[in-house]
Design an enzyme around this catalytic site. Structure first.
Site, PDB file in Angstrom:
ATOM      1  N   LYS A   1       8.047  17.164 -39.661  1.00 13.92           N
ATOM      2  CA  LYS A   1       7.569  18.304 -38.865  1.00 13.92           C
ATOM      3  C   LYS A   1       7.734  18.011 -37.374  1.00 13.92           C
ATOM      4  O   LYS A   1       7.997  18.910 -36.583  1.00 13.92           O
ATOM      5  CB  LYS A   1       6.121  18.610 -39.207  1.00 13.92           C
TER       6      LYS A   1
ATOM      7  N   ARG B   1      -5.300  22.359 -40.613  1.00 14.47           N
ATOM      8  CA  ARG B   1      -4.199  22.994 -39.894  1.00 14.47           C
ATOM      9  C   ARG B   1      -4.229  24.516 -40.057  1.00 14.47           C
ATOM     10  O   ARG B   1      -3.853  25.250 -39.143  1.00 14.47           O
ATOM     11  CB  ARG B   1      -2.858  22.428 -40.337  1.00 14.47           C
TER      12      ARG B   1
ATOM     13  N   TYR C   1       6.660  24.096 -30.802  1.00 17.10           N
ATOM     14  CA  TYR C   1       6.669  24.123 -32.270  1.00 17.10           C
ATOM     15  C   TYR C   1       5.387  23.464 -32.778  1.00 17.10           C
ATOM     16  O   TYR C   1       5.022  22.366 -32.324  1.00 17.10           O
ATOM     17  CB  TYR C   1       7.883  23.371 -32.825  1.00 17.10           C
TER      18      TYR C   1
ATOM     19  N   TYR D   1       9.223   8.379 -41.303  1.00 15.74           N
ATOM     20  CA  TYR D   1      10.037   9.598 -41.355  1.00 15.74           C
ATOM     21  C   TYR D   1      11.033   9.637 -40.194  1.00 15.74           C
ATOM     22  O   TYR D   1      12.039  10.332 -40.259  1.00 15.74           O
ATOM     23  CB  TYR D   1       9.149  10.829 -41.310  1.00 15.74           C
TER      24      TYR D   1
ATOM     25  N   ASN E   1      -0.175  18.300 -43.047  1.00 20.01           N
ATOM     26  CA  ASN E   1      -1.116  18.769 -44.073  1.00 20.01           C
ATOM     27  C   ASN E   1      -2.224  17.760 -44.332  1.00 20.01           C
ATOM     28  O   ASN E   1      -3.185  18.051 -45.036  1.00 20.01           O
ATOM     29  CB  ASN E   1      -0.378  19.100 -45.377  1.00 20.01           C
TER      30      ASN E   1
ATOM     31  N   VAL F   1       6.812  26.633 -38.980  1.00 23.53           N
ATOM     32  CA  VAL F   1       7.411  26.774 -40.309  1.00 23.53           C
ATOM     33  C   VAL F   1       6.490  26.048 -41.285  1.00 23.53           C
ATOM     34  O   VAL F   1       6.241  24.853 -41.143  1.00 23.53           O
ATOM     35  CB  VAL F   1       8.825  26.172 -40.375  1.00 23.53           C
TER      36      VAL F   1
ATOM     37  N   SER G   1       5.482  25.630 -45.528  1.00 22.33           N
ATOM     38  CA  SER G   1       5.864  25.934 -46.911  1.00 22.33           C
ATOM     39  C   SER G   1       4.671  25.936 -47.859  1.00 22.33           C
ATOM     40  O   SER G   1       4.649  26.674 -48.842  1.00 22.33           O
ATOM     41  CB  SER G   1       6.902  24.920 -47.400  1.00 22.33           C
TER      42      SER G   1
ATOM     43  N   GLU H   1       4.150  10.140 -49.572  1.00 27.97           N
ATOM     44  CA  GLU H   1       3.196  11.243 -49.544  1.00 27.97           C
ATOM     45  C   GLU H   1       1.792  10.734 -49.197  1.00 27.97           C
ATOM     46  O   GLU H   1       1.438   9.599 -49.492  1.00 27.97           O
ATOM     47  CB  GLU H   1       3.156  11.943 -50.904  1.00 27.97           C
TER      48      GLU H   1
END
Length: 363
Positions: free
Chosen positions: A256, A203, A241, A169, A246, A193, A195, A138
């Site tokens: 992402k 962003r 896309y 990732y 974040n 997308v 969350s 993170e």
């Protein structure tokens, strides 16, 4: 009167026996001390309990590292016997049994699961032979209380390339020979997308400006519903896309892009770290960066232009004839890689401040 030689024997024999007794006593005492010293840990705890030592052979083989999964990451369990069979990493044994704490060669500790409670870290003194690995995927926006870690950890395992154990990732791998590809049929323009909605984040601000000039279908919490079962089937209908991170942070390029965009065969429009940083990990023509445009309107105009230019759009896929995307999907792969790295790492090092190291990566 006894003969002279008898008198000498009476005097000499007891002396010899006394000397032999002293020599035997000193030797025994010295041997016991040596054994005690040999089995005494650096912290002063005696370890001459042969029963405990013999337990090690029950839990691991000779020259095998015992890696303790201190906390299940996000509470998600995973198989502990895959290092050799799945990843080809030998000499590693994973366990989640905390009773083996003192025997473990290393602990891997996932930060998110300990960051609100210092007492969730091991409370017993660390055995001198043991190393601790700080595991975190993170960015600074998410994690807390890095000061808990001062002078405790020996290695880092993060998405940063300069970590002791590098766990991105995703990554791309060169194909052995060029391959043809087919772009799925596209009937829609731009999808996103999301969350977690962080008011004031770059962003969010950029999206709110961009959607003034081009239609964007937004899925996720408080937006259009989208199940995981339908995720890739739905997103693959879109030409573009929004792979908006974040956090803007060194090497922080997440699912992402690697999963949401690439697995859906949508061209990623990225917002995050710099283009230069992205290009360390994938070809420059594999994505569109918001920083390449003076304004959100200029970006919107470019996407509309590509929508009417099949050849111009296709150039964002040409890299797929030479490379493929690889993602590690299981937690076990990270823990096995940590074991591999521990086998090759220095015998000992300590990180005085994980906080300083990690936050210095912000840019």
């Amino acid at each position: 009167m006894k003969p002279l030689y008898i008198q000498k024997l009476i005097v000499f024999v007891p002396v010899v026996l006394f000397v032999i007794f002293l020599t035997w006593s000193w030797h025994r005492a010295g041997f016991s001390t040596a054994i005690e010293c040999k089995h005494r840990d650096i912290d002063g705890t005696t370890a001459d309990d042969l029963q405990k030592d013999s337990q090690i052979s029950v839990h691991k083989k000779e020259n095998e590292l015992l890696i303790l999964v201190w906390v299940w990451p996000f509470g998600e369990t995973f198989p502990l016997n895959t290092c050799q069979s799945v990843y080809g990493i030998s000499g590693c044994k994973l366990t989640a049994d905390r009773s083996l704490y003192k025997m473990a060669d290393a602990l891997v500790i996932h930060h998110v699961d300990i960051m609100y409670n210092r007492s969730s870290l091991p409370q017993d003194p660390r055995p001198h032979h043991q190393r601790w690995v700080w595991f975190n995927l993170e960015p600074p926006l998410i994690i807390k209380n890095l000061h808990f870690l001062d002078n405790l950890f020996n290695m880092t395992m993060t998405f940063r390339q300069d970590s002791d154990v590098y766990r991105p990732y995703g990554r791309i791998e060169a194909l052995k020979q060029p391959q043809s590809f087919t772009i799925p049929a596209k009937s829609k323009l731009v999808a996103w997308v999301v969350s977690k909605w962080y008011p004031g984040a770059r962003r969010i601000a950029y999206y709110e400006e961009l959607q003034k000039y081009i239609p964007i279908d937004v899925y996720g919490k408080k937006h259009m519903k989208l199940s995981w079962d339908d995720f890739y089937k739905t997103i693959s209908q879109y030409k573009f896309y929004l792979a908006f991170e974040n956090s803007i942070y060194k090497d922080y390029i997440t699912e992402k892009l690697w999963s949401n965009a690439f697995d859906s065969w949508a061209v990623p429009v990225v917002l995050g770290t710099s283009r230069q940083n992205y290009e360390r990990f994938l070809p420059g023509e594999a994505f569109i960066h918001v920083d390449d445009f003076p304004s959100a309107k200029d970006l919107a105009d470019y996407l509309v232009q590509l929508d009417n230019d099949d050849e111009g759009y296709k150039k964002y896929f040409n890299w797929r004839s030479l490379y493929r995307v690889r993602r590690e999907t299981g937690w076990d792969s990270s823990y096995c890689e940590a074991c591999r790295a521990l086998k090759q790492a220095p015998d000992y090092q300590v990180i005085s401040s994980v906080k300083k190291w990690f936050l210095e990566g912000t840019k």
